[in-house]
Design an enzyme around this catalytic site. Structure first.
Site, PDB file in Angstrom:
ATOM      1  N   LYS A   1       5.803 -43.619  68.873  1.00 29.10           N
ATOM      2  CA  LYS A   1       5.185 -43.972  70.160  1.00 29.10           C
ATOM      3  C   LYS A   1       6.240 -44.215  71.219  1.00 29.10           C
ATOM      4  O   LYS A   1       5.968 -44.092  72.408  1.00 29.10           O
ATOM      5  CB  LYS A   1       4.390 -45.281  70.000  1.00 29.10           C
ATOM      6  CG  LYS A   1       3.104 -45.163  69.256  1.00 29.10           C
ATOM      7  CD  LYS A   1       2.449 -46.565  69.152  1.00 29.10           C
ATOM      8  CE  LYS A   1       1.639 -46.684  67.886  1.00 29.10           C
ATOM      9  NZ  LYS A   1       1.605 -48.033  67.342  1.00 29.10           N
TER      10      LYS A   1
ATOM     11  N   LYS B   1      10.822 -39.116  62.727  1.00 32.26           N
ATOM     12  CA  LYS B   1       9.359 -39.220  62.668  1.00 32.26           C
ATOM     13  C   LYS B   1       8.777 -39.281  64.079  1.00 32.26           C
ATOM     14  O   LYS B   1       9.442 -39.728  65.018  1.00 32.26           O
ATOM     15  CB  LYS B   1       8.932 -40.433  61.832  1.00 32.26           C
ATOM     16  CG  LYS B   1       9.174 -41.764  62.488  1.00 32.26           C
ATOM     17  CD  LYS B   1       8.444 -42.883  61.771  1.00 32.26           C
ATOM     18  CE  LYS B   1       8.610 -44.162  62.585  1.00 32.26           C
ATOM     19  NZ  LYS B   1       7.856 -45.302  62.175  1.00 32.26           N
TER      20      LYS B   1
ATOM     21  N   LYS C   1      15.932 -50.516  64.428  1.00 30.54           N
ATOM     22  CA  LYS C   1      15.554 -51.147  65.688  1.00 30.54           C
ATOM     23  C   LYS C   1      16.648 -52.055  66.230  1.00 30.54           C
ATOM     24  O   LYS C   1      16.803 -52.205  67.428  1.00 30.54           O
ATOM     25  CB  LYS C   1      14.251 -51.932  65.533  1.00 30.54           C
ATOM     26  CG  LYS C   1      13.034 -51.017  65.470  1.00 30.54           C
ATOM     27  CD  LYS C   1      11.761 -51.795  65.711  1.00 30.54           C
ATOM     28  CE  LYS C   1      10.566 -50.868  65.667  1.00 30.54           C
ATOM     29  NZ  LYS C   1       9.297 -51.580  65.559  1.00 30.54           N
TER      30      LYS C   1
HETATM   31  P1  TYM Z   1       2.599 -48.725  63.593  1.00 31.53           P
HETATM   32  O1  TYM Z   1       1.800 -49.335  64.684  1.00 31.53           O
HETATM   33  O2  TYM Z   1       3.986 -48.313  63.880  1.00 31.53           O
HETATM   34  O3  TYM Z   1       1.854 -47.470  63.016  1.00 31.53           O
HETATM   35  C1  TYM Z   1       0.503 -47.512  62.595  1.00 31.53           C
HETATM   36  C2  TYM Z   1       0.330 -46.699  61.329  1.00 31.53           C
HETATM   37  O4  TYM Z   1       0.723 -45.346  61.562  1.00 31.53           O
HETATM   38  C3  TYM Z   1       1.688 -44.939  60.599  1.00 31.53           C
HETATM   39  N1  TYM Z   1       2.642 -44.021  61.259  1.00 31.53           N
HETATM   40  C4  TYM Z   1       2.884 -42.763  60.853  1.00 31.53           C
HETATM   41  N2  TYM Z   1       2.388 -42.033  59.841  1.00 31.53           N
HETATM   42  C5  TYM Z   1       2.826 -40.756  59.715  1.00 31.53           C
HETATM   43  N3  TYM Z   1       3.717 -40.179  60.524  1.00 31.53           N
HETATM   44  C6  TYM Z   1       4.245 -40.868  61.558  1.00 31.53           C
HETATM   45  N4  TYM Z   1       5.114 -40.274  62.372  1.00 31.53           N
HETATM   46  C7  TYM Z   1       3.838 -42.227  61.765  1.00 31.53           C
HETATM   47  N5  TYM Z   1       4.140 -43.193  62.674  1.00 31.53           N
HETATM   48  C8  TYM Z   1       3.404 -44.269  62.334  1.00 31.53           C
HETATM   49  C9  TYM Z   1       2.352 -46.214  60.127  1.00 31.53           C
HETATM   50  O5  TYM Z   1       2.853 -46.072  58.822  1.00 31.53           O
HETATM   51  C10 TYM Z   1       1.201 -47.200  60.172  1.00 31.53           C
HETATM   52  O6  TYM Z   1       0.452 -47.152  58.974  1.00 31.53           O
HETATM   53  N6  TYM Z   1       4.209 -52.415  60.625  1.00 31.53           N
HETATM   54  C11 TYM Z   1       3.032 -51.642  60.977  1.00 31.53           C
HETATM   55  C12 TYM Z   1       1.897 -52.479  61.517  1.00 31.53           C
HETATM   56  C13 TYM Z   1       1.440 -53.580  60.635  1.00 31.53           C
HETATM   57  C14 TYM Z   1       0.739 -53.430  59.416  1.00 31.53           C
HETATM   58  C15 TYM Z   1       0.488 -54.755  58.963  1.00 31.53           C
HETATM   59  C16 TYM Z   1       0.294 -52.333  58.700  1.00 31.53           C
HETATM   60  C17 TYM Z   1       1.605 -54.906  60.849  1.00 31.53           C
HETATM   61  N7  TYM Z   1       1.010 -55.619  59.867  1.00 31.53           N
HETATM   62  C18 TYM Z   1      -0.205 -54.982  57.777  1.00 31.53           C
HETATM   63  C19 TYM Z   1      -0.382 -52.574  57.496  1.00 31.53           C
HETATM   64  C20 TYM Z   1      -0.628 -53.888  57.049  1.00 31.53           C
HETATM   65  C21 TYM Z   1       3.439 -50.644  62.055  1.00 31.53           C
HETATM   66  O7  TYM Z   1       4.417 -50.789  62.703  1.00 31.53           O
HETATM   67  O8  TYM Z   1       2.542 -49.692  62.303  1.00 31.53           O
END
Ligand code: TYM
Length: 326
Positions: free
Chosen positions: A195, A192, A111
């Site tokens: 969004k 991957k 990022k």
């Molecule tokens: P975020 O919002 O990017 O994504 C939400 C969840 O979706 C999973 N994910 C994927 N899994 C498979 N293939 C993909 N292409 C893909 N893109 C996203 C992510 O692994 C995630 O589980 N840092 C986290 C948010 C967060 C969080 C937390 C998660 C903040 N605090 C505490 C767990 C516990 C994130 O950016 O998720």
């Protein structure tokens, strides 16, 4: 009962990677655990957001949580910034983490594009994530594979604090799905599904209309040998589609390979379109029912109140261990 915590950023509609990689487990886990699911709006402002759009996205994600089957009677659903202890604990944890370990986080490197100066929030993002998890004494954290490193860091910080100040935190474990743990972009199976990728056809969002889903799948990048075989090295595009097919249909990949042997990609892709559309239609219907209902905000308010009780208790313990306050 075990405590489960996970979060999703309100940065655009969820795509099938988020769903298959993480959110689908949220629903299964709520049957036998005490689950806390968060919309992590503080994380989302580590990159610039339009405030009006962000507010809408928070409610979009909350509605999607409910639409995929998260039941607010069984689980706590709330918005991160409505519970002040997240930011408070993050500060305490920042004082117990190191620039060296944060610099090694691959998501930060991607990022910040390795630029010399990046926003401090982006750098400290994993520490806020650790605070989210540790605040609720979570045993299990269901996430996609891309969050593995962040979970490891959370465990390291928890152990470090426990060793220094005495038992303070539960050391959590990540829960990753094998199939569907990493869904790749449809136009570039080496990255991957995300969004924020500029090409809309690189992902399928949970709210996409059938025509858009069809276009994205039919145009998805494959290869020229026409064989439907799971091989992420030689055939990353086809393997990604097989993964999506298997995750939505529940059929093992080997059965799908047999079913389409000698048929080329056309029939396989056409059926995949149907499977994805049929899986997403009921989610979209439930989403439309709740998105503009007053009930949604009431449920989130209740979630905040329940989450706040747990979070305050942890903060009292943390402050005591660290000697903070009067
Ligand atoms: P975020 O919002 O990017 O994504 C939400 C969840 O979706 C999973 N994910 C994927 N899994 C498979 N293939 C993909 N292409 C893909 N893109 C996203 C992510 O692994 C995630 O589980 N840092 C986290 C948010 C967060 C969080 C937390 C998660 C903040 N605090 C505490 C767990 C516990 C994130 O950016 O998720």
């Amino acid at each position: 009962m075990k405590r489960v915590f996970s979060g999703v950023q309100p940065t655009g509609n969820l795509h099938i990677g988020n769903y298959l990689g993480a959110l689908r487990q949220f629903v299964d886990l709520q049957e036998e655990n005490h689950c806390v699911y968060c919309i992590v709006d503080l994380h989302s402002i580590t990159v610039e957001q339009d405030p009006v759009v962000l507010k809408e996205h928070i409610l979009d994600i909350a509605s999607l949580y409910m639409a995929i089957g998260i039941d607010p009677k069984k689980s706590i659903v709330f918005v991160q910034s409505t519970v002040p202890a997240h930011a408070e604990l993050a500060w305490v944890l920042m004082c117990n983490s190191y620039t060296g370990e944060l610099s090694r986080m691959t998501q930060f490197k991607q990022k910040s594009r390795d630029s010399e100066s990046a926003p401090t929030g982006l750098f400290c993002y994993p520490v806020l994530m650790a605070a989210d998890i540790l605040l609720y004494d979570a045993d299990i954290v269901p996430v996609g594979n891309d969050q593995k490193q962040h979970i490891e860091l959370t465990r390291d910080i928890a152990l470090r604090v426990n060793n220094k100040y005495g038992e303070t935190f539960i050391v959590p474990e990540g829960r990753f799905l094998r199939e569907g743990a990493r869904i790749m972009a449809l136009d570039d199976p080496m990255s991957k599904m995300s969004k924020s990728a500029p090409n809309e056809a690189s992902r399928i969002s949970l709210l996409d209309a059938p025509a858009k889903i069809k276009k994205a799948i039919m145009r998805s990048t494959t290869d020229s040998d026409g064989e439907i075989r799971f091989d992420t090295k030689e055939k990353p595009g086809v393997s990604n589609l097989l993964n999506i097919y298997s995750s939505f249909s529940g059929k093992p990949v080997s059965d799908i390979e047999k079913q389409y042997a000698g048929q080329g990609y056309g029939a396989f892709k056409k059926d995949l379109v149907e499977i994805v559309v049929d899986s997403l239609t009921p989610i979209q219907e439930r989403y439309r029912e709740i998105r503009h209902a007053q009930e949604l905000k009431d449920l989130l308010q209740e979630g905040t109140e329940k989450a706040d009780v747990i979070a305050r208790k942890t903060m009292t313990r943390v402050k005591e261990r660290f000697g903070l306050g009067i």
